[in-house]
Scaffold this motif. Structure first.
Motif, PDB file in Angstrom:
ATOM      1  N   ARG A 102       0.856  -1.188   0.000  1.00 13.79           N
ATOM      2  CA  ARG A 102       0.000   0.000   0.000  1.00 13.79           C
ATOM      3  C   ARG A 102       0.896   1.242   0.000  1.00 13.79           C
ATOM      4  O   ARG A 102       1.936   1.270   0.627  1.00 13.79           O
ATOM      5  CB  ARG A 102      -0.909   0.022   1.223  1.00 13.79           C
ATOM      6  N   SER A 103       0.448   2.262  -0.680  1.00 14.46           N
ATOM      7  CA  SER A 103       1.179   3.518  -0.743  1.00 14.46           C
ATOM      8  C   SER A 103       0.222   4.660  -0.428  1.00 14.46           C
ATOM      9  O   SER A 103      -0.797   4.820  -1.087  1.00 14.46           O
ATOM     10  CB  SER A 103       1.772   3.715  -2.140  1.00 14.46           C
ATOM     11  N   GLY A 104       0.529   5.434   0.574  1.00 10.27           N
ATOM     12  CA  GLY A 104      -0.321   6.578   0.900  1.00 10.27           C
ATOM     13  C   GLY A 104      -1.432   6.223   1.859  1.00 10.27           C
ATOM     14  O   GLY A 104      -1.424   5.194   2.520  1.00 10.27           O
ATOM     15  N   HIS A 105      -2.420   7.095   1.939  1.00 13.17           N
ATOM     16  CA  HIS A 105      -3.530   6.938   2.866  1.00 13.17           C
ATOM     17  C   HIS A 105      -4.542   5.926   2.347  1.00 13.17           C
ATOM     18  O   HIS A 105      -4.713   5.752   1.150  1.00 13.17           O
ATOM     19  CB  HIS A 105      -4.214   8.291   3.090  1.00 13.17           C
ATOM     20  N   VAL A 106      -5.256   5.305   3.271  1.00 14.92           N
ATOM     21  CA  VAL A 106      -6.229   4.267   2.931  1.00 14.92           C
ATOM     22  C   VAL A 106      -7.334   4.772   2.000  1.00 14.92           C
ATOM     23  O   VAL A 106      -7.691   4.097   1.045  1.00 14.92           O
ATOM     24  CB  VAL A 106      -6.814   3.636   4.211  1.00 14.92           C
ATOM     25  N   PRO A 107      -7.921   5.971   2.219  1.00 16.71           N
ATOM     26  CA  PRO A 107      -9.020   6.389   1.331  1.00 16.71           C
ATOM     27  C   PRO A 107      -8.614   6.520  -0.144  1.00 16.71           C
ATOM     28  O   PRO A 107      -9.441   6.366  -1.026  1.00 16.71           O
ATOM     29  CB  PRO A 107      -9.441   7.742   1.884  1.00 16.71           C
ATOM     30  N   CYS A 138      -0.457   2.409  -8.758  1.00 13.49           N
ATOM     31  CA  CYS A 138      -1.783   2.574  -9.339  1.00 13.49           C
ATOM     32  C   CYS A 138      -2.831   2.711  -8.245  1.00 13.49           C
ATOM     33  O   CYS A 138      -2.545   2.552  -7.063  1.00 13.49           O
ATOM     34  CB  CYS A 138      -2.119   1.407 -10.249  1.00 13.49           C
ATOM     35  N   GLN A 139      -4.051   2.980  -8.664  1.00 14.35           N
ATOM     36  CA  GLN A 139      -5.176   3.138  -7.762  1.00 14.35           C
ATOM     37  C   GLN A 139      -6.158   2.001  -8.004  1.00 14.35           C
ATOM     38  O   GLN A 139      -6.527   1.720  -9.136  1.00 14.35           O
ATOM     39  CB  GLN A 139      -5.854   4.479  -7.997  1.00 14.35           C
ATOM     40  N   VAL A 140      -6.570   1.333  -6.918  1.00 15.00           N
ATOM     41  CA  VAL A 140      -7.512   0.218  -7.020  1.00 15.00           C
ATOM     42  C   VAL A 140      -8.926   0.791  -6.985  1.00 15.00           C
ATOM     43  O   VAL A 140      -9.253   1.607  -6.123  1.00 15.00           O
ATOM     44  CB  VAL A 140      -7.309  -0.798  -5.886  1.00 15.00           C
ATOM     45  N   THR A 141      -9.767   0.366  -7.913  1.00 16.10           N
ATOM     46  CA  THR A 141     -11.125   0.877  -8.005  1.00 16.10           C
ATOM     47  C   THR A 141     -12.115  -0.278  -7.921  1.00 16.10           C
ATOM     48  O   THR A 141     -11.770  -1.428  -8.126  1.00 16.10           O
ATOM     49  CB  THR A 141     -11.332   1.653  -9.323  1.00 16.10           C
ATOM     50  N   GLY A 142     -13.355   0.054  -7.607  1.00 16.12           N
ATOM     51  CA  GLY A 142     -14.424  -0.931  -7.617  1.00 16.12           C
ATOM     52  C   GLY A 142     -14.557  -1.744  -6.355  1.00 16.12           C
ATOM     53  O   GLY A 142     -15.358  -2.671  -6.306  1.00 16.12           O
ATOM     54  N   THR A 143     -13.783  -1.444  -5.331  1.00 12.43           N
ATOM     55  CA  THR A 143     -13.875  -2.188  -4.073  1.00 12.43           C
ATOM     56  C   THR A 143     -13.462  -1.281  -2.921  1.00 12.43           C
ATOM     57  O   THR A 143     -12.792  -0.275  -3.129  1.00 12.43           O
ATOM     58  CB  THR A 143     -12.984  -3.451  -4.110  1.00 12.43           C
ATOM     59  N   PRO A 192     -11.360   0.005   0.241  1.00 12.04           N
ATOM     60  CA  PRO A 192      -9.923  -0.096   0.515  1.00 12.04           C
ATOM     61  C   PRO A 192      -9.555  -1.227   1.468  1.00 12.04           C
ATOM     62  O   PRO A 192      -8.482  -1.810   1.342  1.00 12.04           O
ATOM     63  CB  PRO A 192      -9.580   1.261   1.124  1.00 12.04           C
ATOM     64  N   VAL A 193     -10.435  -1.585   2.392  1.00 14.04           N
ATOM     65  CA  VAL A 193     -10.109  -2.650   3.341  1.00 14.04           C
ATOM     66  C   VAL A 193     -10.179  -4.033   2.699  1.00 14.04           C
ATOM     67  O   VAL A 193      -9.692  -5.007   3.259  1.00 14.04           O
ATOM     68  CB  VAL A 193     -11.025  -2.603   4.584  1.00 14.04           C
ATOM     69  N   ALA A 194     -10.786  -4.145   1.539  1.00 16.20           N
ATOM     70  CA  ALA A 194     -10.908  -5.440   0.866  1.00 16.20           C
ATOM     71  C   ALA A 194      -9.645  -5.825   0.114  1.00 16.20           C
ATOM     72  O   ALA A 194      -9.473  -6.978  -0.257  1.00 16.20           O
ATOM     73  CB  ALA A 194     -12.087  -5.422  -0.100  1.00 16.20           C
ATOM     74  N   VAL A 195      -8.746  -4.865  -0.111  1.00 17.39           N
ATOM     75  CA  VAL A 195      -7.514  -5.138  -0.845  1.00 17.39           C
ATOM     76  C   VAL A 195      -6.418  -5.472   0.157  1.00 17.39           C
ATOM     77  O   VAL A 195      -6.254  -4.790   1.154  1.00 17.39           O
ATOM     78  CB  VAL A 195      -7.097  -3.921  -1.689  1.00 17.39           C
ATOM     79  N   ALA A 196      -5.691  -6.543  -0.105  1.00 18.26           N
ATOM     80  CA  ALA A 196      -4.596  -6.960   0.770  1.00 18.26           C
ATOM     81  C   ALA A 196      -3.405  -7.377  -0.082  1.00 18.26           C
ATOM     82  O   ALA A 196      -3.529  -7.576  -1.293  1.00 18.26           O
ATOM     83  CB  ALA A 196      -5.047  -8.128   1.647  1.00 18.26           C
ATOM     84  N   MET A 197      -2.252  -7.502   0.556  1.00 18.68           N
ATOM     85  CA  MET A 197      -1.072  -7.961  -0.160  1.00 18.68           C
ATOM     86  C   MET A 197      -1.330  -9.344  -0.743  1.00 18.68           C
ATOM     87  O   MET A 197      -1.902 -10.202  -0.075  1.00 18.68           O
ATOM     88  CB  MET A 197       0.143  -8.011   0.765  1.00 18.68           C
ATOM     89  N   GLY A 198      -0.955  -9.543  -1.969  1.00 18.35           N
ATOM     90  CA  GLY A 198      -1.143 -10.822  -2.637  1.00 18.35           C
ATOM     91  C   GLY A 198      -2.408 -10.907  -3.466  1.00 18.35           C
ATOM     92  O   GLY A 198      -2.635 -11.913  -4.136  1.00 18.35           O
ATOM     93  N   ALA A 199      -3.237  -9.873  -3.448  1.00 18.70           N
ATOM     94  CA  ALA A 199      -4.470  -9.875  -4.239  1.00 18.70           C
ATOM     95  C   ALA A 199      -4.133  -9.696  -5.711  1.00 18.70           C
ATOM     96  O   ALA A 199      -3.256  -8.904  -6.068  1.00 18.70           O
ATOM     97  CB  ALA A 199      -5.394  -8.765  -3.773  1.00 18.70           C
TER      98      ALA A 199
END
Length: 135
Positions: free
Chosen positions: A69-74, A90-95, A97-104
């Motif tokens: 993770r890079s930067g703030h959670v929001p 990059c920025q993860v979209t469509g979910t 922030p707490v649903a994304v974890a290392m290895g996803a």
């Protein structure tokens, strides 16, 4: 005489649908590969392994693994290790922030961000595998 009217060149229906479906480069991610040592990189002016400035451009398959993770959670920004061997911020979209974890596992949704609108976008394809206990 120079003709600039586009109506003179009829387009087929398939060409028109392909042109209006998505802007050029929307989902296509291009990266660089060093001509000397073969190291993959993203938007570099010289190779981090050998220092060469000779690159070829290749098309990425667009899938990778969330590493850190890079930067703030929001903001939901992550470093992603792409399958070709380069890292991408990059920025993860469509979910959430707490649903994304290392290895996803993620895939590229939009590789070219509009002017002044941030990073490339990826979406979650497979959640991270459950952590095994090491003790």
């Amino acid at each position: 005489m120079l003709r600039t009217d586009t109506r003179e060149h009829p387009e087929s229906a398939a060409d028109h649908e392909a042109a209006t479906a998505a802007p050029d480069g929307c989902c296509e991610l291009l990266f660089q590969r060093c001509r000397w040592c073969g190291t993959a990189a993203y938007r570099r002016s010289f190779c981090r392994a050998c220092g060469s400035t000779a690159f070829t451009r290749e098309r990425s398959e667009g899938s990778g693994v969330a590493v850190r993770r890079s930067g703030h959670v929001p903001l939901n920004t992550w470093f992603v290790a792409m399958d070709e061997g380069f890292n991408l911020l990059c920025q993860v979209t469509g979910t959430a922030p707490v649903a994304v974890a290392m290895g996803a596992r993620v895939r590229v949704v939009r590789s070219v961000a509009p002017v002044d609108q941030g990073l490339p976008l990826v979406e979650l394809t497979h959640p991270a595998p459950p952590l095994e206990r090491w003790w």
